[in-house]
Design a protein around this motif. Structure first.
Motif, mmCIF file in Angstrom:
data_model
loop_
_atom_site.group_PDB
_atom_site.id
_atom_site.type_symbol
_atom_site.label_atom_id
_atom_site.label_comp_id
_atom_site.label_asym_id
_atom_site.label_seq_id
_atom_site.Cartn_x
_atom_site.Cartn_y
_atom_site.Cartn_z
ATOM 1 N N THR A 213 0.838 -1.207 0.000
ATOM 2 C CA THR A 213 0.000 0.000 0.000
ATOM 3 C C THR A 213 0.870 1.253 0.000
ATOM 4 O O THR A 213 0.595 2.223 -0.713
ATOM 5 C CB THR A 213 -0.901 0.011 1.265
ATOM 6 O OG1 THR A 213 -1.569 -1.237 1.351
ATOM 7 C CG2 THR A 213 -1.896 1.133 1.253
ATOM 8 N N LYS A 372 -8.854 -5.918 10.568
ATOM 9 C CA LYS A 372 -8.368 -4.837 9.701
ATOM 10 C C LYS A 372 -9.478 -3.827 9.485
ATOM 11 O O LYS A 372 -10.649 -4.207 9.341
ATOM 12 C CB LYS A 372 -7.936 -5.464 8.373
ATOM 13 C CG LYS A 372 -6.922 -4.648 7.635
ATOM 14 C CD LYS A 372 -6.456 -5.361 6.394
ATOM 15 C CE LYS A 372 -6.229 -4.333 5.312
ATOM 16 N NZ LYS A 372 -6.074 -4.912 3.998
ATOM 17 N N SER A 374 -10.316 -0.107 7.303
ATOM 18 C CA SER A 374 -9.832 0.902 6.360
ATOM 19 C C SER A 374 -10.201 2.302 6.859
ATOM 20 O O SER A 374 -11.304 2.506 7.387
ATOM 21 C CB SER A 374 -10.471 0.654 4.996
ATOM 22 O OG SER A 374 -10.366 1.820 4.219
ATOM 23 N N ASP A 388 -7.285 6.922 2.575
ATOM 24 C CA ASP A 388 -6.432 5.846 2.072
ATOM 25 C C ASP A 388 -5.654 5.270 3.252
ATOM 26 O O ASP A 388 -5.119 6.029 4.047
ATOM 27 C CB ASP A 388 -5.431 6.454 1.070
ATOM 28 C CG ASP A 388 -5.478 5.738 -0.254
ATOM 29 O OD1 ASP A 388 -6.227 4.759 -0.375
ATOM 30 O OD2 ASP A 388 -4.753 6.180 -1.168
ATOM 31 N N PHE A 390 -5.023 1.896 6.308
ATOM 32 C CA PHE A 390 -5.772 1.000 7.193
ATOM 33 C C PHE A 390 -5.041 0.766 8.512
ATOM 34 O O PHE A 390 -3.859 1.101 8.653
ATOM 35 C CB PHE A 390 -6.000 -0.351 6.501
ATOM 36 C CG PHE A 390 -4.722 -1.044 6.075
ATOM 37 C CD1 PHE A 390 -3.988 -1.819 6.957
ATOM 38 C CD2 PHE A 390 -4.244 -0.902 4.771
ATOM 39 C CE1 PHE A 390 -2.804 -2.447 6.567
ATOM 40 C CE2 PHE A 390 -3.058 -1.526 4.365
ATOM 41 C CZ PHE A 390 -2.348 -2.294 5.274
#
Ligand code: NAI
Length: 460
Positions: A213, A372, A374, A388, A390
């Protein structure tokens, strides 16, 4: 006669000296630099954060102001003024340490120290007597074969913090912390930044999803990555450089042009001139000073901490060791929990990590679960164009005990500490999930990741 002489006034050394003084030990610090604070305050963490802040403001103005209805002429860059701001920030911090030394009655012995024997530290022609010595001399950039640093065209992090002018093209060797932080500074000001990395991933050792990422986000910010390639050498003219690299896979050799080349391929312990060989101080194969679990070297009365010994080369790890070794010397129980040392990369977004990665747990054969969340599901992050990224929380599959956290997103470097405290208390993911978090904050994303370890996140 001092109780303690600390050699080196970086975050390890100066913090250690202050703790020694607080514990009633007569303390001096030997430092040869003009100002206190070591690499971190003078040519590392602090000046880079000033430049990262300034250029992030520029990025916001150029990319997000218009969307928020903030109109008008975009700010330009006055590079000299930005450097002056950076120097002012450094000055305030180094001056602050000098003040703390006076307040705690710590003597600053100016100059470079050697240790002629246990109990003695020599600076210039004077030999100072002491019961204990703490070596906190830090680290210096590692060299790379075929690459000669002149700190003008081919620079380390030190030179990169005060380039005469902003380069049009910069090649960064090494996709580690320094390369990506300082690369960001220049990329945000319009420099074409090309990173050449030996491995297949950026930021070695970090969580794989974070690595992927992070790389994608940096590419969106204009970075070019040449991965899995070894730099062979750099040649320079008066104003330009050519970097030759070889693909690890195909063996193909190629060349990239640059105005400035930043060498960021790691650091090595800085122990030159201390006289360790003559004293018989044992070192590790990679040059770090060998110590026991309480930072004692093999020579009685000589201790070592920070970048000069094994472990992550991080200011806060050195600080913790500095405090703990002071307590050991004062007869208390100094301890550092090496399992809970956060790592932060101060790019935008920030990257922060603590504890185990999935890869490490797989290798250990330990069963784990992952929660997880986001930042897209976090209202506050969306309001500031930071959706954008996480939070990934890892907990033991059976006991739910938190084993690690990996965050990429807004204020990740601050958010990580909630998890650090939880880990220090042996908390479960459910403990975090049941803790009320203020709305709207980024920290709700950490709670949601904890909820995702159990019955599920709410805003996923
Ligand atoms: P690093 O160890 O983080 O990264 C060096 C990178 O260079 C690695 O990815 C490595 O694979 C690559 N590399 C090595 N040889 C190469 C070659 N010949 N060609 C291409 N790539 C090559 O080292 P870095 O960034 O120089 O930082 C040094 C130390 O300073 C680190 O321990 C870091 O943790 C610390 N630091 C920490 C900061 C923070 O906590 N925010 C900021 C700056 C530095």
């Amino acid at each position: 006669m001092y109780d303690v002489i600390v050699i080196g006034a970086g975050p390890g050394g100066y913090v250690s000296a202050i703790r020694c003084a607080q514990l009633g030990l007569k303390t001096a610090v030997v430092e040869g630099r003009e100002t206190l604070g070591g690499t971190c305050l003078n040519v590392g963490c602090i000046p880079s954060k000033a430049l990262l802040h300034a250029t992030h403001m520029l990025h916001e103005a150029e990319h997000n102001f218009a969307t928020m209805g903030l109109t008008g002429k975009s700010p330009g860059v006055d590079w000299d003024k930005m450097l002056a701001y950076k120097s002012d920030v450094v000055g305030q911090n180094t001056g602050g340490i000098e003040f703390l030394f006076k307040k705690n009655k710590i003597d600053w012995i100016k100059g470079w120290g050697t240790i002629p024997a246990a109990g003695k530290v020599q600076v210039g022609d004077t030999v100072h007597e002491t019961r204990n010595i703490i070596i906190a001399t830090g680290s210096e950039p590692s060299s790379l074969p075929g690459v000669e640093v002149d700190e003008k065209i081919v620079v380390t992090s030190t030179g990169a913090l005060e380039l005469a002018k902003r380069p049009k093209k910069m090649v960064v060797i090494g996709a580690g912390v320094i390369g990506l932080e300082l690369g960001s500074v220049y990329a945000r000001m319009g420099t074409e930044v090309t990173v050449i990395e030996y491995l297949k991933t950026v930021t070695p050792g970090m969580d794989g999803e974070v690595q992927r990422t992070f790389k994608r986000m940096l590419q969106k910010q204009g970075f070019t990555f040449i991965m899995d390639a070894a730099v062979q050498g750099v040649t320079t003219t008066k104003t330009k450089a050519k970097v030759t690299y070889k693909s690890n896979k195909s063996g193909e050799v190629a060349v990239v042009d640059a105005d400035v080349v930043l060498v960021a391929t790691g650091r090595k312990p800085f122990t030159d001139g201390l006289g360790l060989d003559a004293l018989g101080v044992e070192t590790e194969p990679r040059g770090q000073i060998k110590t026991d679990a309480q930072w004692r070297t093999n020579i009685p009365g000589i201790y070592a901490i920070g970048d000069a010994i094994p472990g992550p080369m991080l200011a806060h790890k050195a600080e913790d060791e500095g405090m703990a070794v002071a307590e050991v010397i004062a007869g208390k129980a100094g301890h550092v929990n090496y399992g809970v040392i956060p790592g932060v990369i101060y790019t935008h977004p920030e990257v922060a990590t603590v504890g185990k990665t999935e890869a490490e747990l797989k290798e250990e054969g330990r069963k784990y679960k992952v929660g997880k969340f986001s930042f897209m599901g976090n209202a506050r992050a969306k309001a500031v164009f930071a959706g954008d990224g996480f939070v990934k929380l890892i907990a033991d599959k059976e006991t739910d005990r938190i084993l690690g956290a990996h965050i990429i997103g807004p204020a990740a470097g601050d958010l990580i500490h909630e998890v650090c405290v939880a880990m220090e208390f042996g908390a479960s993911a459910q403990d975090l999930a049941l803790t009320c978090h203020a709305h709207p904050t980024y920290s709700e994303a950490v709670r949601e990741a904890a909820l995702a370890c159990g019955d599920g996140a709410i805003h996923a």
